[in-house]
Design a protein around this motif. Structure first.
Motif, PDB file in Angstrom:
ATOM      1  N   UNK A 199       0.838  -1.214   0.000  1.00  0.00           N
ATOM      2  CA  UNK A 199       0.000   0.000   0.000  1.00  0.00           C
ATOM      3  C   UNK A 199       0.864   1.253   0.000  1.00  0.00           C
ATOM      4  N   UNK A 200       1.904   1.272   0.847  1.00  0.00           N
ATOM      5  CA  UNK A 200       2.815   2.414   0.895  1.00  0.00           C
ATOM      6  C   UNK A 200       3.504   2.613  -0.446  1.00  0.00           C
ATOM      7  N   UNK A 201       3.843   1.493  -1.083  1.00  0.00           N
ATOM      8  CA  UNK A 201       4.526   1.576  -2.383  1.00  0.00           C
ATOM      9  C   UNK A 201       3.593   2.136  -3.454  1.00  0.00           C
ATOM     10  N   UNK A 202       2.325   1.755  -3.369  1.00  0.00           N
ATOM     11  CA  UNK A 202       1.351   2.190  -4.379  1.00  0.00           C
ATOM     12  C   UNK A 202       1.034   3.680  -4.273  1.00  0.00           C
ATOM     13  N   UNK A 203       1.170   4.256  -3.077  1.00  0.00           N
ATOM     14  CA  UNK A 203       0.890   5.694  -2.925  1.00  0.00           C
ATOM     15  C   UNK A 203       2.130   6.541  -3.177  1.00  0.00           C
ATOM     16  N   UNK A 204       3.228   5.907  -3.616  1.00  0.00           N
ATOM     17  CA  UNK A 204       4.386   6.669  -4.059  1.00  0.00           C
ATOM     18  C   UNK A 204       5.583   6.681  -3.126  1.00  0.00           C
ATOM     19  N   UNK A 205       5.529   5.944  -2.030  1.00  0.00           N
ATOM     20  CA  UNK A 205       6.673   5.911  -1.107  1.00  0.00           C
ATOM     21  C   UNK A 205       7.842   5.166  -1.755  1.00  0.00           C
ATOM     22  N   UNK A 206       9.038   5.665  -1.537  1.00  0.00           N
ATOM     23  CA  UNK A 206      10.227   5.018  -2.102  1.00  0.00           C
ATOM     24  C   UNK A 206      10.560   3.753  -1.313  1.00  0.00           C
ATOM     25  N   UNK A 207      11.352   2.882  -1.926  1.00  0.00           N
ATOM     26  CA  UNK A 207      11.708   1.627  -1.271  1.00  0.00           C
ATOM     27  C   UNK A 207      12.500   1.863   0.017  1.00  0.00           C
ATOM     28  N   UNK A 208      13.448   2.808  -0.031  1.00  0.00           N
ATOM     29  CA  UNK A 208      14.262   3.089   1.154  1.00  0.00           C
ATOM     30  C   UNK A 208      13.407   3.657   2.286  1.00  0.00           C
ATOM     31  N   UNK A 209      12.408   4.491   1.922  1.00  0.00           N
ATOM     32  CA  UNK A 209      11.504   5.055   2.926  1.00  0.00           C
ATOM     33  C   UNK A 209      10.662   3.955   3.581  1.00  0.00           C
ATOM     34  N   UNK A 210      10.222   2.998   2.785  1.00  0.00           N
ATOM     35  CA  UNK A 210       9.403   1.894   3.306  1.00  0.00           C
ATOM     36  C   UNK A 210      10.234   0.969   4.187  1.00  0.00           C
ATOM     37  N   UNK A 211      11.464   0.705   3.728  1.00  0.00           N
ATOM     38  CA  UNK A 211      12.326  -0.227   4.469  1.00  0.00           C
ATOM     39  C   UNK A 211      12.752   0.326   5.829  1.00  0.00           C
ATOM     40  N   UNK A 212      12.992   1.629   5.898  1.00  0.00           N
ATOM     41  CA  UNK A 212      13.622   2.230   7.072  1.00  0.00           C
ATOM     42  C   UNK A 212      12.932   1.873   8.398  1.00  0.00           C
ATOM     43  N   UNK A 213      11.616   2.077   8.544  1.00  0.00           N
ATOM     44  CA  UNK A 213      10.993   1.742   9.833  1.00  0.00           C
ATOM     45  C   UNK A 213      11.060   0.260  10.174  1.00  0.00           C
ATOM     46  N   UNK A 214      10.969  -0.596   9.155  1.00  0.00           N
ATOM     47  CA  UNK A 214      11.053  -2.038   9.405  1.00  0.00           C
ATOM     48  C   UNK A 214      12.451  -2.422   9.900  1.00  0.00           C
TER      49      UNK A 214
END
Length: 292
Positions: A199-214
């Motif tokens: 979902x985050x990826x579909x709304x335009x979040x970058x891969x690094x931004x998505x990975x960071x909190x995880x």
């Protein structure tokens, strides 16, 4: 209804985090124990090596001054751990005690020689290096003969090499198991959030931004697991030191420092790498593939 569902999701999330922490802690505890065994086995092996003595028997015409000079030169050598001078009179007393009678009464004269017991540093107690030292000492003008237990040195070296080999194999196996178990635990926790990632990826979040909190979440869980593992190791070290004081575990700050640093470093590296590749996998999947 929504509140009940949110509460259920939070409990499920906490349960997932707890299982990840416990899994990582158990694996890190196992690695810590193995690290202690490896470090202490090296120290024990070195201890036995440094108890091997090389006896240097001096010629009868060597004066006290020359003997003193020889002892001082030996102490400066890089291979020397410690030395003891044994006079022919002291040697006679030891032999008489071992025999149970004074053999000098029969011989009338003391046939023994003054000697120096040389104890080498562990890295020099090998058949090859001790043989080199023997040849070197045989050329010394003050030394009449050199003696050491060559079969013992050969057997000791062979046994230490064999034990070291199997310990390395065992540590390699456990390290592989640790990586697989920690990786599986983290992948399962991220699998539960695969739809959030997409979902985050579909709304335009970058891969690094998505990975960071995880990644940060996994590193924090790994650090908590490392603390739990270290507490368990502290109890083990305390009881081992209490019941087997000869191991001298508590005072061995260097070995304990290596174990603590190793456990924390391993928890950081494995959690970071596992989370990176797990999130990368779900980022690269198509939406339809998330259901399988």
């Amino acid at each position: 209804m929504a509140t009940s569902f949110d509460s259920f999701q939070k409990r499920r999330l906490r349960s997932s985090y707890a299982s990840v922490v416990i899994s990582i802690a158990l694996v890190l505890f196992m690695i810590g124990i193995l690290g202690l065994v490896l470090l202490k086995s090296t120290k024990v092996a070195n201890h036995f090596k440094e108890e091997v003595v090389m006896s240097l028997f001096l010629k009868d015409d060597v004066t006290k001054e020359k003997t003193k000079g020889l002892r001082e030169s030996l102490l400066k050598e890089e291979f020397t751990k410690k030395i003891y001078f044994i006079s022919k009179e002291d040697a006679a007393k030891v032999y008489s005690k071992d025999l149970g009678e004074d053999f000098l009464q029969f011989l009338g004269d003391n046939p023994l020689k003054n000697g120096i017991d040389l104890y080498l540093k562990a890295e020099y107690v090998t058949p090859e290096k001790m043989d080199e030292l023997k040849q070197r000492f045989n050329k010394n003008a003050f030394i009449d003969d050199v003696s050491y237990n060559k079969p013992l040195v050969e057997q000791l070296t062979k046994n230490i090499q064999r034990i070291s080999f199997w310990l390395l194999v065992l540590s390699g196996f456990f390290s592989l198991v640790a990586i697989i178990l920690i990786n599986s635990s983290i992948r399962l926790s991220i699998y539960a959030k695969r739809f959030n990632i997409k979902t985050m990826q579909m709304v335009g979040a970058t891969k690094s931004f998505i990975r960071r909190p995880f990644i940060w979440q996994s590193i924090k869980l790994g650090f908590i697991a490392a603390i739990i593992a270290l507490i368990g190791l502290a109890f083990i070290v305390y009881y081992l030191d209490k019941y087997i004081p000869t191991l001298d575990l508590i005072k061995d700050y260097l070995s304990l420092g290596y174990v603590v640093g190793g456990v924390i470093l391993i928890s950081f590296l494995i959690t970071w790498l596992s989370t990176f590749f797990a999130t990368q996998r779900f980022l690269n999947l198509q939406t339809n593939d998330l259901y399988y």
